[in-house]
Scaffold this active site. Structure first.
Site, PDB file in Angstrom:
ATOM      1  N   SER A 107      92.376  36.003  13.715  1.00 56.10           N
ATOM      2  CA  SER A 107      91.124  35.297  13.439  1.00 56.10           C
ATOM      3  C   SER A 107      91.240  33.819  13.834  1.00 56.10           C
ATOM      4  O   SER A 107      91.396  33.513  15.008  1.00 56.10           O
ATOM      5  CB  SER A 107      90.748  35.460  11.957  1.00 56.10           C
ATOM      6  OG  SER A 107      90.565  36.833  11.653  1.00 56.10           O
ATOM      7  N   ALA A 129      92.245  40.030  16.885  1.00 55.63           N
ATOM      8  CA  ALA A 129      91.455  40.564  15.760  1.00 55.63           C
ATOM      9  C   ALA A 129      90.580  39.486  15.146  1.00 55.63           C
ATOM     10  O   ALA A 129      90.711  39.151  13.974  1.00 55.63           O
ATOM     11  CB  ALA A 129      92.369  41.179  14.714  1.00 55.63           C
ATOM     12  N   LYS A 146      74.887  37.118  15.730  1.00 58.32           N
ATOM     13  CA  LYS A 146      74.849  35.677  15.990  1.00 58.32           C
ATOM     14  C   LYS A 146      76.220  35.047  15.812  1.00 58.32           C
ATOM     15  O   LYS A 146      76.670  34.241  16.621  1.00 58.32           O
ATOM     16  CB  LYS A 146      73.836  35.007  15.056  1.00 58.32           C
ATOM     17  CG  LYS A 146      72.384  35.365  15.345  1.00 58.32           C
ATOM     18  CD  LYS A 146      71.457  34.651  14.365  1.00 58.32           C
ATOM     19  CE  LYS A 146      69.998  34.976  14.645  1.00 58.32           C
ATOM     20  NZ  LYS A 146      69.087  34.304  13.693  1.00 58.32           N
TER      21      LYS A 146
END
Length: 456
Positions: A107, A129, A146
């Site tokens: 992340s 990931a 979004k």
């Protein structure tokens, strides 16, 4: 006078000769080090301050390179973007090193790794990931799209700026893919796979990097290495930012608050509760929190308190425990679409079970104490004397004075005349007078007698 002047000049010359070697040493520039920072756990505002402090120190020391050793599951979106901005605008070259073996840059960690001038990984590590996860619903899917589009654009932009595989960076966000260290090197996501820090410095020696500092040829082989750890305050705040520790602090604060309410007065429980709440909210500020979970935890405690103070202990107690468990489960599960930089954060089920068990035990203990207290005779006022024996200090006919429990009381006899010095037993209270009978009487006084005695 000339002789004195010659002596002064001689002494001054001697001092200069003695201090000259020391001046030569101090004038030599200090060796430019390689500064090493370590970022572990969730990326939060504390991580940003630590990194910025490290970059400032590196600039002051004219460091050859700043190596940031990373092992993170992700972090807050705002913190991640601040770290990326600091790395892209760093006044000295930077190397992001995912290490040791078994570490990850997931992340937010992926974005940070891509932002370094040098991206490196140790064997048996992984990167990627970075796809956001939502709790569903059509509106949630729109928000998710979004968030993913925005994060993918950022990942592609960073990778393009650093000359890395922009297609994979975008794919890591949109499809939540990950790579091992070897795969990342083969696909052009990172620059180096190094077993340890020394190997990293040897492998990147002689490479040319280009950043806000201009074009620099790295000279890192054999360079002095200087570690800059977090200070004590930073380490403490970083430690409590662990979701399990934050949950323990929040739960402990609520338990102490419950204890303070059960025993009114500002005591150790109240002070401890305030401290735990302050530390807990400091930690929660660095984590993705569902405030509905906080509300459910608070509701659970309120129901428990109301149950203890009313005649509905069982019903409200069970409801309070149910609300507490539900709040614990969703505490770190926001309903809105999270940022792709955010890690998957949850509290250990075993920890939730342990806290709920302690809460249930505490509630049962307090409830048992309340039941025992309700069965005991009053511990204050005249009512506590009912059933005790004393002695008449004067004739009680029908009124007089008696001594009971080392105290002198006005008394009223409900069994006829009681002579001074006789033993009496307190059978009731009427206003501020004790109602007494001879201690050796076996007579049972009916309601009519009590009512007549109470009219005086």
């Amino acid at each position: 006078m000339p002789r004195i002047m010659r002596r002064i000049c001689t002494v001054m010359l001697l001092v200069i000769v003695l201090l000259w070697p020391m001046a030569g040493v101090s004038a030599q520039p200090a060796e430019r080090p390689v500064l090493v920072l370590e970022v572990e756990g969730v990326i939060n505002p504390l991580s940003v301050r630590y990194l910025e402090r490290g970059l400032q120190r590196a600039e002051q020391r004219a460091a050859r390179l700043v190596v940031v050793i990373v092992d993170t599951p992700g972090g807050l979106d705002t913190a991640m973007r601040e770290v990326v901005q600091a790395l892209l605008g760093s006044p000295v070259p930077t190397a992001i090193y995912v290490a040791p073996s078994g570490a990850r840059a997931a992340s937010a960690g992926m974005f940070i790794t891509l932002a370094g001038d040098i991206a490196a990984m140790a064997p048996a590590t992984n990167i990627g990931a970075a796809s956001p996860v939502t709790l569903g619903g059509e509106a949630g899917d729109t928000e998710l799209a979004k968030a993913a589009s925005d994060a993918a654009a950022l990942a592609r932009s960073i990778a393009t700026t650093r000359g890395r595989n922009a297609d994979w960076a975008e794919q890591a966000v949109l499809e939540s893919v990950s790579l091992t260290a070897t795969e990342a090197l083969e696909q052009g996501v990172i620059d180096v796979v190094a077993e340890d820090l020394d190997a990293l410095l040897r492998q990147i020696d002689g490479r040319t990097v280009n950043g806000a500092f201009g074009e620099v040829r790295l000279q890192t082989a054999g360079a002095a290495v200087e570690h800059l750890p977090m200070n004590a305050a930073e380490q403490f705040i970083h430690m409590i930012s662990n979701p399990n520790i934050a949950y323990v602090l929040l739960s402990l604060g609520m338990l102490l608050l419950l204890a303070e309410i059960a025993e009114p007065g500002i005591g150790l429980a109240g002070v401890g509760s305030a401290i735990c709440f302050i530390l807990a909210f400091m930690a929660l500020g660095s984590l993705p929190v569902n405030w509905a979970g906080i509300a459910l935890l608070a509701l659970g405690v309120v129901l428990l308190v109301v149950g203890l103070l009313t005649d509905t202990e069982v019903v409200l107690g069970l409801g309070g425990l149910a609300a507490f468990v539900l709040g614990s489960v969703i505490l770190f599960s926001p309903f809105e679409a999270p940022s792709p930089a955010a890690p998957v954060v949850r509290v250990s089920p075993w920890l939730i079970g342990g806290v709920v068990a302690i809460l249930a035990a505490f509630t049962l203990i307090v409830l048992a104490a309340i039941v025992r207290a309700s069965r005991q005779p009053p511990q204050s006022g005249a009512q506590r004397l009912v059933g005790l024996e004393g002695v008449a200090l004067s004739d009680v006919d029908p009124a007089g004075q008696v001594r009971v429990d080392f105290e002198t009381w006005s008394a009223q006899s409900v069994a006829g005349r009681i002579r001074s010095g006789e033993r009496v037993r307190v059978i009731g209270v009427s206003g501020v007078r004790l109602q007494v009978v001879p201690a050796d009487t076996e007579r049972v006084w009916d309601t009519a007698v009590w009512d007549t005695a109470g009219e005086d």
